[in-house]
Design an enzyme around this catalytic site. Sequence first.
Site, PDB file in Angstrom:
ATOM      1  N   TYR A 136       0.855  -1.192   0.000  1.00 16.18           N
ATOM      2  CA  TYR A 136       0.000   0.000   0.000  1.00 16.18           C
ATOM      3  C   TYR A 136       0.886   1.235   0.000  1.00 16.18           C
ATOM      4  CZ  TYR A 136      -3.681   3.213   1.770  1.00 16.18           C
ATOM      5  OH  TYR A 136      -4.564   4.244   1.963  1.00 16.18           O
ATOM      6  N   LYS A 164      -1.671  -1.545  -3.788  1.00 16.39           N
ATOM      7  CA  LYS A 164      -2.649  -0.461  -3.815  1.00 16.39           C
ATOM      8  C   LYS A 164      -1.852   0.815  -4.039  1.00 16.39           C
ATOM      9  CE  LYS A 164      -5.991   2.078  -0.981  1.00 16.39           C
ATOM     10  NZ  LYS A 164      -6.605   2.214   0.382  1.00 16.39           N
TER      11      LYS A 164
END
Length: 307
Positions: A136, A164
Amino acid sequence: MVKFGRVLTAMITPFKEDGSVNYAVAEQLAVHLADRGTDSLVVCGTTGESPTMTWDEEYELFQVVQKAVAGKALVIAGAGSNSTSEAVAATKKAAKLGLDGCLQVVPYYNKPPQEGLYNHFRAIAQSAPELPIMLYNIPGRTGQNMLPETVARLAEIPNIVAVKEASGNLDQASQIRCLTSPEFAIYSGDDSLTLPMLAVGGSGVVSVASHLVGEQLQQMIEAFEAGQVQVATQIHLQLFDLFKALFLTTNPIPVKTALKLQGWDVGSTRPPLCDPPVEVTQKLKDVLSQLAAVSASKTSENEFSDN
């Protein structure tokens, strides 16, 4: 190959009036989302207010959501930390719970260099090799950008399967796609960039808006994948005002407000977050009203065409 799906909802954490976690509402909301376009639920990420939750609360919430959506949606645990040893411990526990994956944020505040990032995520991956990991990258919150070259190195580790990407930089997403295998999934971390990210090799979105429009997001991505780019663009444009309204102030303040406007007893955010200004609430009311009008119009069109 691990598949988390197209629409991953970064699920909010409902709280009671006294500030404790409302597990009953969390269970209801999880089922609601799974029934309306969500493939995977990301629990206790930024949108879930993980910075103000205890690990005990998080582990309990993982299990509640896991039980609620069994057979309907996957559950991805927010198990990241800016302490490698703490992230390792949390990841091991998530693996023991039998969750479907974990989200690992770039360490915040201490701003490790790229080699430090690589070592951090490698240690986490090696601690639970059976658990699929999504990286992320969100430099606006962490203060450090994980470069595409670092993502590519980490993507060579078997259980690091996705990222992400929330830098807001499409060039960076393109570079990650150039440097990684097609099996490595790239998810947009911004609802408004989902469609552009698909065009440069993205797999879907880790979404805030899917609390409200999960089915429409699924339709948009399916249309794009089917080559119906104009249809996908039309859906994107219809949802664009909502995408922006949900970030008029710090996430997850607007989405919790929107859910409350829809009748969900999700409570307020925990301090130091706070209630939104009046103008933000009014904008959310306006946008939700517009979306309802569009949906009603489409229903009427479909009914007419069936006659």
